[in-house]
Scaffold this motif. Structure first.
Motif, PDB file in Angstrom:
ATOM      1  N   GLU A 162       0.651  -1.242   0.033  1.00 12.31           N
ATOM      2  CA  GLU A 162       0.077  -0.059  -0.121  1.00 12.31           C
ATOM      3  C   GLU A 162       1.017   1.349   0.089  1.00 12.31           C
ATOM      4  N   PHE A 163       1.801   1.303   0.796  1.00 15.68           N
ATOM      5  CA  PHE A 163       2.675   2.452   0.955  1.00 15.68           C
ATOM      6  C   PHE A 163       3.369   2.592  -0.502  1.00 15.68           C
ATOM      7  N   TRP A 164       3.826   1.771  -1.207  1.00 17.42           N
ATOM      8  CA  TRP A 164       4.532   1.894  -2.485  1.00 17.42           C
ATOM      9  C   TRP A 164       3.575   2.311  -3.598  1.00 17.42           C
ATOM     10  N   THR A 165       2.488   1.480  -3.559  1.00 21.33           N
ATOM     11  CA  THR A 165       1.381   2.189  -4.571  1.00 21.33           C
ATOM     12  C   THR A 165       0.848   3.680  -4.397  1.00 21.33           C
ATOM     13  N   THR A 166       0.809   4.005  -3.199  1.00 26.22           N
ATOM     14  CA  THR A 166       0.488   5.391  -2.823  1.00 26.22           C
ATOM     15  C   THR A 166       1.769   6.224  -3.173  1.00 26.22           C
ATOM     16  N   PHE A 167       2.794   6.040  -2.853  1.00 27.16           N
ATOM     17  CA  PHE A 167       3.966   6.744  -3.232  1.00 27.16           C
ATOM     18  C   PHE A 167       4.214   6.966  -4.443  1.00 27.16           C
ATOM     19  N   LEU A 168       4.068   5.713  -5.116  1.00 24.99           N
ATOM     20  CA  LEU A 168       4.464   5.773  -6.710  1.00 24.99           C
ATOM     21  C   LEU A 168       3.398   6.419  -7.675  1.00 24.99           C
ATOM     22  N   SER A 169       2.154   6.496  -7.062  1.00 24.54           N
ATOM     23  CA  SER A 169       0.943   7.377  -7.480  1.00 24.54           C
ATOM     24  C   SER A 169       1.344   9.006  -7.192  1.00 24.54           C
ATOM     25  N   ALA A 170       2.016   9.169  -6.506  1.00 24.19           N
ATOM     26  CA  ALA A 170       2.280  10.657  -6.150  1.00 24.19           C
ATOM     27  C   ALA A 170       3.470  11.032  -6.837  1.00 24.19           C
ATOM     28  N   PHE A 171       4.360  10.241  -6.995  1.00 23.21           N
ATOM     29  CA  PHE A 171       5.536  10.482  -7.825  1.00 23.21           C
ATOM     30  C   PHE A 171       5.919   9.473  -8.742  1.00 23.21           C
ATOM     31  N   ASP A 189       7.596   9.013 -11.436  1.00 25.28           N
ATOM     32  CA  ASP A 189       8.761   8.700 -12.056  1.00 25.28           C
ATOM     33  C   ASP A 189       9.831   8.618 -10.942  1.00 25.28           C
ATOM     34  N   ALA A 190       9.329   8.382  -9.787  1.00 24.49           N
ATOM     35  CA  ALA A 190      10.241   8.386  -8.740  1.00 24.49           C
ATOM     36  C   ALA A 190      11.390   7.345  -9.014  1.00 24.49           C
ATOM     37  N   THR A 191      12.719   7.828  -8.536  1.00 21.02           N
ATOM     38  CA  THR A 191      13.943   6.893  -8.637  1.00 21.02           C
ATOM     39  C   THR A 191      14.343   6.827  -7.510  1.00 21.02           C
ATOM     40  N   MET A 192      15.031   5.580  -7.203  1.00 19.29           N
ATOM     41  CA  MET A 192      15.741   5.591  -5.770  1.00 19.29           C
ATOM     42  C   MET A 192      17.169   4.856  -5.896  1.00 19.29           C
ATOM     43  N   THR A 193      18.200   5.975  -5.620  1.00 18.01           N
ATOM     44  CA  THR A 193      19.369   5.525  -5.867  1.00 18.01           C
ATOM     45  C   THR A 193      20.452   5.266  -5.116  1.00 18.01           C
ATOM     46  N   PRO A 194      20.804   3.813  -4.651  1.00 20.46           N
ATOM     47  CA  PRO A 194      21.783   3.650  -3.487  1.00 20.46           C
ATOM     48  C   PRO A 194      22.986   4.549  -3.807  1.00 20.46           C
ATOM     49  N   GLU A 239      14.365  10.708  -5.859  1.00 16.05           N
ATOM     50  CA  GLU A 239      13.931  11.802  -7.144  1.00 16.05           C
ATOM     51  C   GLU A 239      12.688  11.432  -7.483  1.00 16.05           C
ATOM     52  N   GLY A 240      12.025  12.644  -7.880  1.00 16.45           N
ATOM     53  CA  GLY A 240      10.626  12.254  -8.499  1.00 16.45           C
ATOM     54  C   GLY A 240       9.939  13.957  -8.877  1.00 16.45           C
ATOM     55  N   THR A 241       8.743  13.685  -9.449  1.00 11.48           N
ATOM     56  CA  THR A 241       8.071  14.726  -9.767  1.00 11.48           C
ATOM     57  C   THR A 241       6.723  14.444  -9.281  1.00 11.48           C
ATOM     58  N   HIS A 242       6.280  15.582  -8.502  1.00 16.55           N
ATOM     59  CA  HIS A 242       4.788  15.512  -7.863  1.00 16.55           C
ATOM     60  C   HIS A 242       3.742  15.664  -8.552  1.00 16.55           C
ATOM     61  N   THR A 243       3.232  14.595  -9.185  1.00 13.84           N
ATOM     62  CA  THR A 243       2.275  14.677 -10.193  1.00 13.84           C
ATOM     63  C   THR A 243       0.969  13.798  -9.895  1.00 13.84           C
ATOM     64  N   GLY A 244       0.772  13.305  -8.586  1.00 13.94           N
ATOM     65  CA  GLY A 244       0.007  12.817  -7.935  1.00 13.94           C
ATOM     66  C   GLY A 244      -0.451  13.233  -6.428  1.00 13.94           C
ATOM     67  N   GLU A 245      -1.542  12.975  -5.996  1.00 13.20           N
ATOM     68  CA  GLU A 245      -1.607  13.501  -4.624  1.00 13.20           C
ATOM     69  C   GLU A 245      -0.785  12.881  -3.657  1.00 13.20           C
ATOM     70  N   PHE A 246      -0.254  13.557  -2.650  1.00 11.54           N
ATOM     71  CA  PHE A 246       0.686  12.903  -1.681  1.00 11.54           C
ATOM     72  C   PHE A 246       0.288  13.849  -0.249  1.00 11.54           C
ATOM     73  N   GLN A 247      -0.169  12.723   0.526  1.00 14.16           N
ATOM     74  CA  GLN A 247      -0.607  13.032   2.016  1.00 14.16           C
ATOM     75  C   GLN A 247      -1.749  14.258   1.771  1.00 14.16           C
ATOM     76  N   GLY A 248      -2.583  13.988   0.985  1.00 11.80           N
ATOM     77  CA  GLY A 248      -3.632  15.045   0.879  1.00 11.80           C
ATOM     78  C   GLY A 248      -3.128  16.330   0.009  1.00 11.80           C
ATOM     79  N   ILE A 249      -1.947  16.380  -0.539  1.00 14.21           N
ATOM     80  CA  ILE A 249      -1.607  17.468  -1.128  1.00 14.21           C
ATOM     81  C   ILE A 249      -1.587  17.266  -2.621  1.00 14.21           C
ATOM     82  N   ALA A 250      -2.418  18.393  -3.310  1.00 12.01           N
ATOM     83  CA  ALA A 250      -2.625  18.116  -4.616  1.00 12.01           C
ATOM     84  C   ALA A 250      -1.282  18.382  -5.523  1.00 12.01           C
TER      85      ALA A 250
END
Length: 141
Positions: free
Chosen positions: A57-66, A68-73, A90-101
């Motif tokens: 659920e976390f990853w579904t929600t996070f990747l909906s908000a971002f 194009d997110a990348t996680m670089t070790p 890194e990513g672009t905020h193109t979906g709702e994140f914690q209730g933020i448009a």
């Protein structure tokens, strides 16, 4: 003749690498390959369910908000039981994140995760990502 064996450390590192591959592929349904069904997340997101269902659920929600997110070790350290990863997110905020448009703004923050493995599965995780940095960068803080 010697038989090659894989150490627990190597098995755990392989599982951590596979986790990165699954997230890059956005294959959330396959996270069961890496996480034990009853994985204990010591640092869950607000309202996150227990176990692997909560991780998904976390990853579904996070990747909906971002999406194009990348996680670089940046740093990976391991022993026979734990893998620690310091990563840039890194990513672009193109979906709702914690209730933020969606703001359309780019983020870059640092995160860290420590995973405890047993029999090649992640059974406990601790972690933190610079959430304040995310909120500031998307203009919410």
């Amino acid at each position: 003749m010697a038989i090659a064996t894989t150490s627990a450390r190597d098995t755990n590192l392989e599982a951590q690498q596979r986790l990165g591959e699954l997230l890059t592929a956005r294959d959330i349904d396959s996270l069961d390959e890496i996480f034990a069904t009853d994985v204990v997340d010591h640092d869950p997101a607000p309202g996150q369910p227990d176990g692997v269902a909560g991780i998904k659920e976390f990853w579904t929600t996070f990747l909906s908000a971002f999406p194009d997110a990348t996680m670089t070790p940046q740093v990976v350290s391991a022993d026979d039981e734990h893998v620690t990863v310091v990563l840039d997110v890194e990513g672009t905020h193109t979906g709702e994140f914690q209730g933020i448009a969606p703001s359309g703004k780019r983020i870059k923050v640092r995160g860290i995760q420590v995973g405890r493995f047993a029999d090649g599965k992640l059974v406990e995780r601790w972690g933190a990502t610079d959430e304040a940095g995310i909120l500031t960068q998307i203009g919410a803080a």
